[in-house]
Design a protein around this motif. Structure first.
Motif, PDB file in Angstrom:
ATOM      1  N   SER A  34      -3.645   0.654  -3.092  1.00  0.00           N
ATOM      2  CA  SER A  34      -2.947  -0.578  -3.466  1.00  0.00           C
ATOM      3  C   SER A  34      -2.034  -0.320  -4.660  1.00  0.00           C
ATOM      4  CB  SER A  34      -3.960  -1.674  -3.819  1.00  0.00           C
ATOM      5  OG  SER A  34      -4.775  -1.979  -2.709  1.00  0.00           O
ATOM      6  N   VAL A  35      -0.800  -0.799  -4.555  1.00  0.00           N
ATOM      7  CA  VAL A  35       0.172  -0.635  -5.637  1.00  0.00           C
ATOM      8  C   VAL A  35       0.884  -1.962  -5.866  1.00  0.00           C
ATOM      9  CG1 VAL A  35       0.525   1.825  -5.194  1.00  0.00           C
ATOM     10  CG2 VAL A  35       1.962   0.140  -4.019  1.00  0.00           C
ATOM     11  N   SER A  36       1.635  -2.043  -6.939  1.00  0.00           N
ATOM     12  CA  SER A  36       2.402  -3.252  -7.237  1.00  0.00           C
ATOM     13  C   SER A  36       3.594  -3.349  -6.290  1.00  0.00           C
ATOM     14  CB  SER A  36       2.894  -3.220  -8.682  1.00  0.00           C
ATOM     15  OG  SER A  36       3.865  -2.197  -8.840  1.00  0.00           O
ATOM     16  N   PRO A  37       4.157  -4.549  -6.099  1.00  0.00           N
ATOM     17  CA  PRO A  37       5.341  -4.672  -5.240  1.00  0.00           C
ATOM     18  C   PRO A  37       6.494  -3.783  -5.697  1.00  0.00           C
ATOM     19  CG  PRO A  37       4.405  -6.825  -5.689  1.00  0.00           C
ATOM     20  CD  PRO A  37       3.666  -5.862  -6.553  1.00  0.00           C
ATOM     21  N   MET A  38       6.680  -3.654  -7.036  1.00  0.00           N
ATOM     22  CA  MET A  38       7.753  -2.813  -7.547  1.00  0.00           C
ATOM     23  C   MET A  38       7.523  -1.351  -7.180  1.00  0.00           C
ATOM     24  SD  MET A  38       7.270  -5.717  -9.173  1.00  0.00           S
ATOM     25  CE  MET A  38       6.001  -5.363 -10.429  1.00  0.00           C
ATOM     26  N   ARG A  39       6.272  -0.884  -7.331  1.00  0.00           N
ATOM     27  CA  ARG A  39       5.948   0.488  -6.984  1.00  0.00           C
ATOM     28  C   ARG A  39       6.138   0.728  -5.492  1.00  0.00           C
ATOM     29  NH1 ARG A  39       5.608   5.844  -8.116  1.00  0.00           N
ATOM     30  NH2 ARG A  39       3.934   6.827  -6.889  1.00  0.00           N
ATOM     31  N   TYR A  40       5.762  -0.255  -4.675  1.00  0.00           N
ATOM     32  CA  TYR A  40       5.922  -0.139  -3.229  1.00  0.00           C
ATOM     33  C   TYR A  40       7.395   0.053  -2.872  1.00  0.00           C
ATOM     34  CZ  TYR A  40       6.084  -1.549   1.687  1.00  0.00           C
ATOM     35  OH  TYR A  40       6.311  -1.588   3.039  1.00  0.00           O
ATOM     36  N   ALA A  41       8.268  -0.765  -3.476  1.00  0.00           N
ATOM     37  CA  ALA A  41       9.703  -0.653  -3.200  1.00  0.00           C
ATOM     38  C   ALA A  41      10.240   0.701  -3.656  1.00  0.00           C
ATOM     39  CB  ALA A  41      10.450  -1.791  -3.892  1.00  0.00           C
ATOM     40  N   GLU A  42       9.725   1.191  -4.780  1.00  0.00           N
ATOM     41  CA  GLU A  42      10.177   2.479  -5.311  1.00  0.00           C
ATOM     42  C   GLU A  42       9.753   3.635  -4.412  1.00  0.00           C
ATOM     43  OE1 GLU A  42       9.141   5.339  -9.157  1.00  0.00           O
ATOM     44  OE2 GLU A  42       8.846   3.166  -9.309  1.00  0.00           O
ATOM     45  N   VAL A  43       8.513   3.601  -3.917  1.00  0.00           N
ATOM     46  CA  VAL A  43       7.980   4.711  -3.120  1.00  0.00           C
ATOM     47  C   VAL A  43       8.547   4.718  -1.710  1.00  0.00           C
ATOM     48  CG1 VAL A  43       5.877   5.645  -2.081  1.00  0.00           C
ATOM     49  CG2 VAL A  43       5.855   4.876  -4.452  1.00  0.00           C
ATOM     50  N   THR A  44       8.603   3.538  -1.081  1.00  0.00           N
ATOM     51  CA  THR A  44       9.014   3.464   0.327  1.00  0.00           C
ATOM     52  C   THR A  44      10.510   3.298   0.511  1.00  0.00           C
ATOM     53  OG1 THR A  44       8.713   1.051   0.414  1.00  0.00           O
ATOM     54  CG2 THR A  44       6.778   2.437   0.897  1.00  0.00           C
ATOM     55  N   GLY A  45      11.196   2.805  -0.533  1.00  0.00           N
ATOM     56  CA  GLY A  45      12.614   2.530  -0.392  1.00  0.00           C
ATOM     57  C   GLY A  45      12.906   1.269   0.401  1.00  0.00           C
ATOM     58  N   GLU A  46      11.871   0.479   0.660  1.00  0.00           N
ATOM     59  CA  GLU A  46      12.029  -0.772   1.405  1.00  0.00           C
ATOM     60  C   GLU A  46      11.785  -1.956   0.475  1.00  0.00           C
ATOM     61  OE1 GLU A  46       9.342  -0.668   4.645  1.00  0.00           O
ATOM     62  OE2 GLU A  46      10.215   1.133   5.573  1.00  0.00           O
ATOM     63  N   GLN A  57       0.833  -1.192   0.000  1.00  0.00           N
ATOM     64  CA  GLN A  57       0.000   0.000   0.000  1.00  0.00           C
ATOM     65  C   GLN A  57       0.879   1.258   0.000  1.00  0.00           C
ATOM     66  OE1 GLN A  57      -3.475   0.110   0.153  1.00  0.00           O
ATOM     67  NE2 GLN A  57      -3.766  -2.112   0.236  1.00  0.00           N
ATOM     68  N   GLU A  58       0.463   2.217  -0.796  1.00  0.00           N
ATOM     69  CA  GLU A  58       1.117   3.524  -0.792  1.00  0.00           C
ATOM     70  C   GLU A  58       0.259   4.491   0.019  1.00  0.00           C
ATOM     71  OE1 GLU A  58       2.396   7.116  -3.887  1.00  0.00           O
ATOM     72  OE2 GLU A  58       1.752   5.158  -4.663  1.00  0.00           O
ATOM     73  N   VAL A  59       0.857   5.157   0.994  1.00  0.00           N
ATOM     74  CA  VAL A  59       0.129   6.085   1.852  1.00  0.00           C
ATOM     75  C   VAL A  59      -0.136   7.373   1.082  1.00  0.00           C
ATOM     76  CG1 VAL A  59       0.152   7.380   4.004  1.00  0.00           C
ATOM     77  CG2 VAL A  59       1.168   5.101   3.922  1.00  0.00           C
ATOM     78  N   VAL A  60      -1.420   7.739   1.007  1.00  0.00           N
ATOM     79  CA  VAL A  60      -1.822   8.954   0.301  1.00  0.00           C
ATOM     80  C   VAL A  60      -1.931  10.136   1.258  1.00  0.00           C
ATOM     81  CG1 VAL A  60      -3.619  10.003  -1.137  1.00  0.00           C
ATOM     82  CG2 VAL A  60      -3.048   7.579  -1.425  1.00  0.00           C
ATOM     83  N   SER A  61      -2.442   9.877   2.464  1.00  0.00           N
ATOM     84  CA  SER A  61      -2.554  10.946   3.463  1.00  0.00           C
ATOM     85  C   SER A  61      -2.394  10.352   4.856  1.00  0.00           C
ATOM     86  CB  SER A  61      -3.899  11.677   3.335  1.00  0.00           C
ATOM     87  OG  SER A  61      -4.973  10.787   3.573  1.00  0.00           O
ATOM     88  N   TRP A  62      -2.159  11.223   5.818  1.00  0.00           N
ATOM     89  CA  TRP A  62      -1.893  10.797   7.190  1.00  0.00           C
ATOM     90  C   TRP A  62      -2.885  11.449   8.142  1.00  0.00           C
ATOM     91  CZ3 TRP A  62       2.386   7.527   8.095  1.00  0.00           C
ATOM     92  CH2 TRP A  62       3.233   7.355   6.994  1.00  0.00           C
ATOM     93  N   ARG A  63      -3.008  10.874   9.349  1.00  0.00           N
ATOM     94  CA  ARG A  63      -3.822  11.465  10.399  1.00  0.00           C
ATOM     95  C   ARG A  63      -3.057  11.383  11.712  1.00  0.00           C
ATOM     96  NH1 ARG A  63      -6.360   7.708  13.854  1.00  0.00           N
ATOM     97  NH2 ARG A  63      -6.131   5.546  13.162  1.00  0.00           N
ATOM     98  N   THR A  64      -3.452  12.185  12.679  1.00  0.00           N
ATOM     99  CA  THR A  64      -2.832  12.174  14.005  1.00  0.00           C
ATOM    100  C   THR A  64      -3.720  11.392  14.951  1.00  0.00           C
ATOM    101  OG1 THR A  64      -1.860  14.358  13.583  1.00  0.00           O
ATOM    102  CG2 THR A  64      -1.952  13.596  15.876  1.00  0.00           C
ATOM    103  N   ASP A  65      -3.184  10.342  15.568  1.00  0.00           N
ATOM    104  CA  ASP A  65      -4.002   9.533  16.461  1.00  0.00           C
ATOM    105  C   ASP A  65      -4.102  10.193  17.831  1.00  0.00           C
ATOM    106  OD1 ASP A  65      -1.605   9.057  17.778  1.00  0.00           O
ATOM    107  OD2 ASP A  65      -1.429   6.972  17.111  1.00  0.00           O
ATOM    108  N   SER A  66      -4.786   9.499  18.743  1.00  0.00           N
ATOM    109  CA  SER A  66      -5.035  10.079  20.064  1.00  0.00           C
ATOM    110  C   SER A  66      -3.757  10.276  20.881  1.00  0.00           C
ATOM    111  CB  SER A  66      -6.012   9.181  20.847  1.00  0.00           C
ATOM    112  OG  SER A  66      -5.482   7.866  20.964  1.00  0.00           O
ATOM    113  N   SER A  67      -2.667   9.600  20.474  1.00  0.00           N
ATOM    114  CA  SER A  67      -1.390   9.745  21.179  1.00  0.00           C
ATOM    115  C   SER A  67      -0.501  10.808  20.554  1.00  0.00           C
ATOM    116  CB  SER A  67      -0.647   8.393  21.197  1.00  0.00           C
ATOM    117  OG  SER A  67      -1.426   7.403  21.828  1.00  0.00           O
ATOM    118  N   GLY A  68      -1.002  11.435  19.482  1.00  0.00           N
ATOM    119  CA  GLY A  68      -0.215  12.470  18.819  1.00  0.00           C
ATOM    120  C   GLY A  68       0.724  11.944  17.754  1.00  0.00           C
ATOM    121  N   ASN A  69       0.614  10.649  17.423  1.00  0.00           N
ATOM    122  CA  ASN A  69       1.483  10.064  16.412  1.00  0.00           C
ATOM    123  C   ASN A  69       0.848  10.161  15.029  1.00  0.00           C
ATOM    124  OD1 ASN A  69       3.346   9.177  18.438  1.00  0.00           O
ATOM    125  ND2 ASN A  69       1.981   7.443  18.871  1.00  0.00           N
TER     126      ASN A  69
END
Length: 301
Positions: A254-266, A234-246
């Protein structure tokens, strides 16, 4: 306990687990019997008959397992999703794929036209998984209505109650109310759950009795469409702040495994994902095999 663990994860349905373990129809029957049994047996003082009519031992055992799981495994599952996300999501993916096969096997007859409700259910569930998270005012009415909606989704295979809360913007407020022991808000949420559960379970049970294969076809579609939510990459499109401030992911795509590696660097960990998926498949198929052996044992004896 497996249902409780599934309900903690946004995107994984406790109803799917109930189908996998073979208790789904018994659960609907027990819940659907509560209103009638309460009026005709409990109110008149026939408590033993009431307990028998609602399959009390089964419901209490199930509820105890769900609550125990939520209390003990929630942190473990959260840790697993943060530490080994690809492996865990692949495992869930395998569980749902195998459960699709399991539900199809419950149909009395298979017809070509059943592809239509399957496609409709898949399209609806896929659409739900792509909805952007909203935000409602977390007042008393919102807690009550979100409880009713979430519990309905929770007993439908393929639709996650916690994910519905996330879409409504109530996932954080509900968790905060539970964590802070705000009994008033938690009570309203639980009241909504009770109302939604008793009414919807009865309606779904009636639908299954009247149009068994049609309903199973739609439920199968729900599970197929929900695969988008548990896709391991999965590629993260947007973020939110949880109740702990994280900062935590809010919207993902949903993305392909290759795209995931490219976007996240993992690394995409394709081998790990395949192994985890096969473990999920094998677990369901093994459960079916064991259940089949047990059902044949009395006749063989």
């Amino acid at each position: 306990m497996a249902m409780g663990a599934a309900d903690v994860v946004p995107g994984v349905s406790g109803g799917t687990v109930a189908f996998i373990t073979g208790i789904y129809f018994r659960l609907l029957g027990a819940i659907g019997a509560v209103p009638s049994a309460f009026l005709h047996s409990f109110v008149r003082g026939h408590w033993r008959r009431f307990w028998h009519e609602i399959d009390g031992v089964f419901l209490v055992s199930l509820l105890a397992g769900i609550l125990t799981s939520i209390a003990t495994l929630a942190n473990l599952i959260t840790w697993g999703l943060e530490t080994y996300p690809i492996a865990l999501w692949s495992f869930f993916f395998g569980l749902i794929v195998a459960s699709v096969w399991h539900v199809l096997g419950q149909m009395k007859e298979r017809r070509w036209w059943q592809l239509l409700p399957i496609a409709a259910g898949a399209a609806f569930a896929w659409w739900v998984t792509t909805l952007s998270a909203g935000q409602v005012h977390p007042g008393a009415t919102a807690f009550f209505l979100s409880g009713a909606l979430a519990i309905c989704a929770m007993i439908l295979p393929g639709l996650s109650g916690s994910f519905i809360l996330l879409i409504l913007g109530m996932y954080g407020p509900v968790l905060t109310a539970v964590r802070e022991l705000d009994l008033a808000l938690v009570g309203l949420f639980m009241a909504g759950c009770v109302l939604g559960l008793l009414s919807f379970a009865r309606l779904l049970g009636l639908a299954l009795r009247q149009a068994h294969d049609l309903v199973l076809a739609v439920l199968t579609g729900f599970m197929v469409g929900a695969l988008n939510r548990v896709w391991p990459w999965q590629e993260v499109v947007s973020w939110r702040t949880d109740s702990s401030g994280n900062q935590v992911p809010l919207e993902q795509m949903s993305v392909s495994p290759m795209r995931y590696a490219e976007v996240t660097g993992e690394p995409a960990q394709i081998t790990v994902a395949v192994v985890a998926l096969l473990v999920g498949l094998a677990l369901v198929l093994l459960g079916e095999w064991v259940a089949g052996r047990r059902s044949q044992a009395p006749s063989a004896a």
